[in-house]
Motif scaffolding. Structure first.
Motif, short mmCIF file in Angstrom:
data_model
loop_
_atom_site.label_atom_id
_atom_site.label_comp_id
_atom_site.label_asym_id
_atom_site.label_seq_id
_atom_site.Cartn_x
_atom_site.Cartn_y
_atom_site.Cartn_z
N LEU A 101 81.39 6.18 37.99
CA LEU A 101 80.92 5.72 39.22
C LEU A 101 80.98 4.09 39.41
N LYS A 103 80.27 1.04 41.39
CA LYS A 103 79.21 0.56 42.48
C LYS A 103 79.68 -0.59 43.28
N THR A 117 80.00 3.56 46.48
CA THR A 117 80.44 3.93 45.21
C THR A 117 81.69 4.78 45.49
N ILE A 132 81.82 7.17 48.50
CA ILE A 132 80.33 7.49 48.76
C ILE A 132 79.60 6.47 49.61
N GLU A 134 76.00 4.40 51.33
CA GLU A 134 74.78 3.99 50.88
C GLU A 134 73.88 5.23 51.01
N ARG A 135 74.08 6.13 51.69
CA ARG A 135 73.18 7.48 51.85
C ARG A 135 73.57 8.62 50.87
N GLY A 136 74.69 8.41 50.01
CA GLY A 136 75.02 9.33 49.09
C GLY A 136 76.02 10.48 49.83
N LYS A 160 76.79 15.64 51.61
CA LYS A 160 76.20 14.76 50.60
C LYS A 160 76.97 15.04 49.02
N TYR A 161 77.30 14.08 48.40
CA TYR A 161 77.88 14.06 47.22
C TYR A 161 76.91 14.41 46.12
N GLU A 162 77.55 15.56 45.57
CA GLU A 162 76.87 16.18 44.16
C GLU A 162 77.84 16.05 42.89
#
Length: 584
Positions: A101, A103, A117, A132, A134-136, A160-162
């Motif tokens: 990741l 950032k 990200t 991605i 800031e909220r994911g 949403k990223y997982e």
């Protein structure tokens, strides 16, 4: 061949030391699955290559120039809008998973500070690069994954990223080596290398085999047969692995016959003498070199397919014609019997009459003067039958001379095709391929398709090497260059080398009036063996003589010469020596 989670951990350290705190200056997308981020910082300007290609997923610094499309793709435009000017603030890796990741401290459209990200997932055909917010939530990705592609994990804008599903394996950075070794011993796998892969997180097959080899002397040793001493070695090797990952590792590229096959972060011993391992100062340099060389080999193989097919067809056609000619030549060995038959008929004309079917006469050519029966044409007189046998004799005699020349020519053509096939297998650039293609066109093997347009590039020079004793050694790249190097550019007392009875490049030691020592001759012989069809052999015979004893027969194919006064030396092709002596 895989960039595993353990190596990604070491690359993460390399990236942190190189670009942490740097800003994204530009974003490029040279291909659908590849991104390049131009990073700029204080006294620093680096290019970060990120690939999600199934067979080359990776992340590292690059120094190579990459051609970009005239019109940037939509994803590239999006990344430029969101990431340009953003500062890389952190790099994170969950355990030793193959996920990194990146950032970035950025600003949104209102000027507020946010964190973006860039998730780099290095997982073979499932590799991806995902932006991605800031909220994911996923902004976009190199590969969008919908319900048709996966029912487990979707990668679409707004979702949403997982993380990819985690594997229940031991993180060697968190587990003690002794405990990890016990887990390996209790694994259900039969072979030690498979057990290590099943237990230790982020380990590729080459690393698992190396640990197994260092522990037992074999890459696939049965777990149930391990002794106490081998178990102790396993614990020690896992401890060394742990320490390596905590430090910086040893980037090594593994090659067989000049073709890169794998890379690792520890020095590989499992291959023995069958492979060459080259160490690098950093992982980026190693990966850059590996994929450049691998892609070059694949590109050369693809671009030479038409030539290989053409030469294979030509060789098959010539071989078939040779078989027929050799069979006909074998029949010509019976011609003496035709002459003898004619002689015996002439000697017995007074006993024979027109209309006879057989002539039963004494064979005075045999030791016991036995009687022999000779078939006659009843429509011809005895004298005419004799002339018929003489005519067949002369016909076979002429055929033998003609066939002998044709067979020699056919064998020479096959030898020439073998030499070109060898050169094709070693071509490393499109210019080399083009020169081979031009040679085949000049020889009439490839049909000409109109006059060449534009200015032709200059001819490639021979490969240059410098022996440990300081002597220049030149190696031809193709048959035309072999002729030029040997017959035009070299002097009479330079030394010429070539593999014995094996197609290969002409090799010349430039003596400049000095006698090279034995070590230089041996090194030149190793270069000749390496640049030949015997590259993969263990021991190769190489002839060497003075240039003045090398001659080209009139009308012979390019690269074909004869030589005398030669000596023979036996050497082992050595790729590491070739790289060390190279001046190219």
């Amino acid at each position: 061949m895989a960039l595993d989670g353990a190596m990604l951990h070491l690359i993460k350290k390399e990236l942190e030391n190189g670009i942490l705190g740097a800003k994204v200056d530009k974003v490029f997308q040279p291909s659908r699955e590849t991104l390049i981020l131009a990073m700029r910082g204080k006294n620093m300007n680096r290019k970060l290559l990120i690939s999600a290609s199934a067979n080359s997923a990776r992340i590292h610094f690059t120094e190579r120039q990459v051609e970009n499309p005239a019109q940037p793709p939509m994803l590239c435009m999006l990344l430029r809008k969101r990431l340009c000017g953003a500062r890389l603030s952190a790099l994170e890796q969950p355990g030793l998973e193959r996920v990194l990741l990146l950032k970035f401290d950025a600003h949104n459209e209102l000027g507020d500070e946010i964190t973006l990200t860039l998730a780099v997932e290095i997982m073979g055909r499932h590799s991806n690069i995902i932006l991605i917010d800031e909220r994911g939530l996923v902004i976009d990705s190199v590969k969008r994954i919908d319900n048709e592609l996966s029912s487990i994990r979707l990668i679409l804008p707004g979702i949403k990223y997982e993380f990819p599903p985690a594997q229940s394996k031991v993180n060697i950075l968190e587990e003690k080596a002794d405990k990890a070794a016990e887990h390996v011993m209790h694994c259900q796998a039969n072979k030690l290398d498979k057990a290590i892969m099943n237990v230790i997180q982020g380990i590729s097959p080459v690393v698992a085999r190396e640990i197994a080899y260092l522990s037992t002397g074999f890459t696939d040793y049965p777990v149930e047969k391990m002794s106490d001493s081998q178990f102790e070695k396993l614990k020690n090797n896992l401890n060394v692995l742990q320490q390596t990952l905590m430090e910086k590792g040893e980037p090594n590229l593994i090659s067989i016959n000049s073709k890169p096959i794998d890379f690792t972060f520890i020095y590989p011993r499992q291959y023995g003498a069958s492979a060459i391992s080259k160490a690098y100062d950093n992982f980026s340099e190693m990966l850059d070199d590996f994929y450049f060389r691998r892609d070059l080999n694949e590109r050369m193989k693809s671009k030479s397919q038409d030539l290989l097919k053409l030469l294979a067809n030509s060789a098959a056609r010539i071989s078939k014609k040779l078989d027929i000619q050799i069979a006909e030549l074998k029949k010509c060995t019976e011609r003496e019997q035709y002459r003898i038959n004619g002689d015996l008929i002439n000697a017995n004309l007074h006993l024979l009459e027109k209309g006879d079917i057989w002539a039963e006469v004494v064979d005075y050519y045999s030791q016991d003067c036995s009687t022999v029966k000779i078939k006659l044409d009843p429509l011809l007189s005895p004298a005419q039958n004799a002339q018929k046998y003489y005519k067949e004799y002369r016909k076979l005699q002429a055929a033998e001379q003609h066939l002998t020349g044709l067979i020699a020519q056919g064998k020479s053509e096959l030898e020439y095709i073998d030499s070109v096939l060898d050169l094709l297998s070693r071509a490393e650039s499109e210019r080399e391929l083009n020169e081979i293609r031009q040679e085949l066109t000049d020889e009439g093997i490839i049909k000409k398709r109109g006059a060449a347009s534009g200015k032709q590039p200059p001819k490639l020079p021979p490969l240059r090497f410098r022996s440990d004793d300081g002597f220049l050694i030149l190696v031809g790249r193709n048959n035309r260059q072999n002729d030029s190097l040997t017959l035009k550019e070299s002097k009479n007392y330079d030394i010429w080398l070539h593999t014995l009875n094996v197609p290969g490049s002409h090799t010349v030691i430039v003596c400049d009036g000095n006698q090279p020592p034995d070590r230089t001759i041996e090194q030149a012989a190793q270069l000749a063996a390496y640049h030949s069809g015997a590259r993969q052999s263990g021991l190769v015979a190489v002839d060497y003589t003075l240039i003045k004893y090398v001659n080209k027969p009139r009308g012979s194919k390019p690269g074909m010469v004869i030589y005398t006064h030669q000596s023979t030396i036996y050497v082992h092709p050595d790729e590491s020596l070739v790289e060390r002596l190279s001046e190219n």
